[in-house]
Structures are given as structure tokens and as C-alpha cells.
Design an enzyme around this catalytic site. Sequence first.
Site, PDB file in Angstrom:
ATOM      1  N   ASP A  14       0.864  -1.180   0.000  1.00  0.00           N
ATOM      2  CA  ASP A  14       0.000   0.000   0.000  1.00  0.00           C
ATOM      3  C   ASP A  14       0.906   1.237   0.000  1.00  0.00           C
ATOM      4  OD1 ASP A  14      -2.704   1.324   2.081  1.00  0.00           O
ATOM      5  OD2 ASP A  14      -2.278   1.496  -0.068  1.00  0.00           O
ATOM      6  N   GLY A  15       0.387   2.342  -0.500  1.00  0.00           N
ATOM      7  CA  GLY A  15       1.135   3.591  -0.515  1.00  0.00           C
ATOM      8  C   GLY A  15       0.192   4.771  -0.564  1.00  0.00           C
ATOM      9  N   GLU A  52       2.211   4.074  -4.329  1.00  0.00           N
ATOM     10  CA  GLU A  52       1.656   2.755  -4.645  1.00  0.00           C
ATOM     11  C   GLU A  52       2.628   1.965  -5.512  1.00  0.00           C
ATOM     12  OE1 GLU A  52      -2.528   3.023  -3.047  1.00  0.00           O
ATOM     13  OE2 GLU A  52      -1.023   1.482  -3.404  1.00  0.00           O
ATOM     14  N   ASP A  77      -4.375  -2.425  -3.181  1.00  0.00           N
ATOM     15  CA  ASP A  77      -5.689  -1.800  -3.334  1.00  0.00           C
ATOM     16  C   ASP A  77      -5.654  -0.699  -4.396  1.00  0.00           C
ATOM     17  OD1 ASP A  77      -5.630   0.344  -0.340  1.00  0.00           O
ATOM     18  OD2 ASP A  77      -4.363   0.279  -2.110  1.00  0.00           O
ATOM     19  N   HIS A 133      -9.360  -0.808   3.036  1.00  0.00           N
ATOM     20  CA  HIS A 133     -10.116  -0.602   4.285  1.00  0.00           C
ATOM     21  C   HIS A 133     -11.369  -1.476   4.339  1.00  0.00           C
ATOM     22  CE1 HIS A 133      -7.429   2.761   4.837  1.00  0.00           C
ATOM     23  NE2 HIS A 133      -7.833   3.291   3.698  1.00  0.00           N
ATOM     24  N   ASP A 143      -1.469  -0.250   5.328  1.00  0.00           N
ATOM     25  CA  ASP A 143      -2.019   1.093   5.454  1.00  0.00           C
ATOM     26  C   ASP A 143      -1.519   1.776   6.722  1.00  0.00           C
ATOM     27  OD1 ASP A 143      -4.119   3.205   4.718  1.00  0.00           O
ATOM     28  OD2 ASP A 143      -4.735   2.625   6.740  1.00  0.00           O
TER      29      ASP A 143
END
Length: 347
Positions: A14-15, A52, A77, A133, A143
Site C-alpha cells: 500500500d502507498g 503505490e 488496493d 479498508h 495502510d
Amino acid sequence: MSPAAGTDLFIYSDGGAIGNPGPGGFGIVVETDGKSWRMSKGYRRTTNNRMELMGVIAGLESTANLGKERKTEVVSDSSYVVNGMSKGWAKRWRANGWRRNKQGDMALNPDLWGRLLDAVDGRDVAFRWVKGHAGHRQNEECDAMVREASRLPKNEQLIDTGYERKESALTVQAPSFESLVETDEATKPQPELTHIDSSGEARMVDVGDKAITERVATARCEVAMSAKTLSLIRSGSVGKGDVIATAKLAGVMGGKRTAELIPMCHNIPISQIEVDIEELADGTGLRIEATTRARWRTGVEMEAMTAASIAALTVYDMCKSADRGIRVTNLRLLRKSGGKSGDYVAE
């Protein structure tokens, strides 16, 4: 969507950035052989999409030593990353000189897309999208790392050189779309800061595969001083000895030892170093020019600039008792030739 059968290496990534652009970071979780590890990095100014991409790149590069035969799944994501790779968009962009369509719209972040394509080359890698999320354990862990990395003190964050260099445009110039079928030039990646890796950390560039060519570089600087000090040099009245001869010798010696002084410089088999010193026309000091030559795989610009610098500092050292106000100014590369990047002449 479940992992493909036989998958034995999982990279969760994630980023993000606060403000987009703004301070940001990435976080990754790697799981394989019943083990797992985590990594995160923060950046002072970047974008969501760059983080990301950088997270996925870091995950793939950090597992490259596990073997290309490993069946790998990257879970993110970011539809930007997953679609770009799984739908073949990134490959098509690179083949078209980073143009996204026939209208000539440029792909963003070509430096990172190119690095990501290189990271998957020869590996069995699948990309899977997950909703952010939504209770996905590893995604939530990533995250949390992103949020922590984004809020690190500025002096603990890295610099996203690709973003800072290109500011907010993050595009490259390319030839016309019609010319892409006629030349390989359009497929060349955008030049990068080669001494910085994808994580923003310093590295020594591998030049082993570069061609050996004739390399020449000339650098210049000036040493400003009082008319009285210049007169002492001219008349040979400086107590420590012949300033010009000593400075020339020091410049040659310094140029030869550049690799010991500049951390990421290669040890180059220098064939010649010339140091020329002359008075400035207005009588305010000395002009020093250093020219370095080598037949090797990388350039000699740093050797020329080091030679000029050391010669100038030697002038200061020998004359400082007479003039503490001596200033070394305007150090710059004048010209260079040889190598893949071609010739350069300062304006």
C-alpha cells in the site's frame, strides 16, 4: 479472487501521500515459506500513485534473491497499479515511448513504471486487487505503515527524486507517435538519477556492461584574492614556495584520488590530468582549469572537478597567511565528451 494454484510468495503493498502531493510513504508485507517480514519508507514530497508503485517495486526487488522460479502474487488496493500491469497497459506505454494513446497523451510516472516492468521481467508474477479498508488483514497492516511513514519527521524521510526532478508534471518528452514504428529511440527510458535507487537510497552504479570509450572532461574554478596577494604569487614571494607549481601538482594528485573522496565514484584508470592556472584578466585572482582523460566505461567529470578544486584549495593554503579573504568560486563543468550521454558544453 483467490490466489492462483502453486503461489508460494505473497507481496502485500500500500502507498499514499498526505495532500497528494505531500509527505507520503509505502508499506509492504511479504509472506513466504511460513515466514513474513515488513518494510516501510517515508518521503518528504510525493504522490499517492508514486507511493503505490514504489511499494510494489520495493516488494519485488527485495524478494528477487529468492529466485525467479517462485510463483508470486502482488496484492494491492491500487487499481492504477494492478490494471497497469495485469492489463498490459504499462508494457504498451513503454513500447510507445510512454505515450498512452495516439493523441499523444503521456503516461505519468514513467520512471517507476519502467522500474516495475524490469522487476517482473522473467518472473511469474500475478497482480490482484483488493478493496482498501475492507478488513483485509495485510492491507490494513500496510495502510498503518503508510500513515506512520508519512508522518515521520522530515529529517527521517527520503527524497522522491523522480517527483522532485519532474515537479508535478511527471512526464517525459517523446517523438511523434507516427515515428515510433521507425525508431527505437522512443523506447528508451527517461534518464534518472542513477546514484539513487527506487527507495531513494544511495547506490554505486554498475558500469560493468558499458562500452569502453574515450572520455574527456574539463572543469574550471576561480580563486579571488587581493592584488597584493596576486603580486606575491607572481613574484614568487610566498613563504611556502612556488604557489602555481604546487597547486598544479596538488590538482593532479587530487584528481587521481577522486574515488577515495567521493563515495559513489568509480576507480578510473586515468590516462592524463592537465591543470592550467592563469591570472584573471581583471587582476582579481586566478583561473584554474583541469582536464582529465581516460579510456573507460564511465566519465571523468568528477575527476576534473576534483582536480580543479584541490588546486584551488592549495592556492588558499599557501597564501592564507597573507590573505584570509581568499575565495574559491564558480566551480563548474565546462565540457565533456564520450559515453552514451554524448557531449556537453556549458553555456
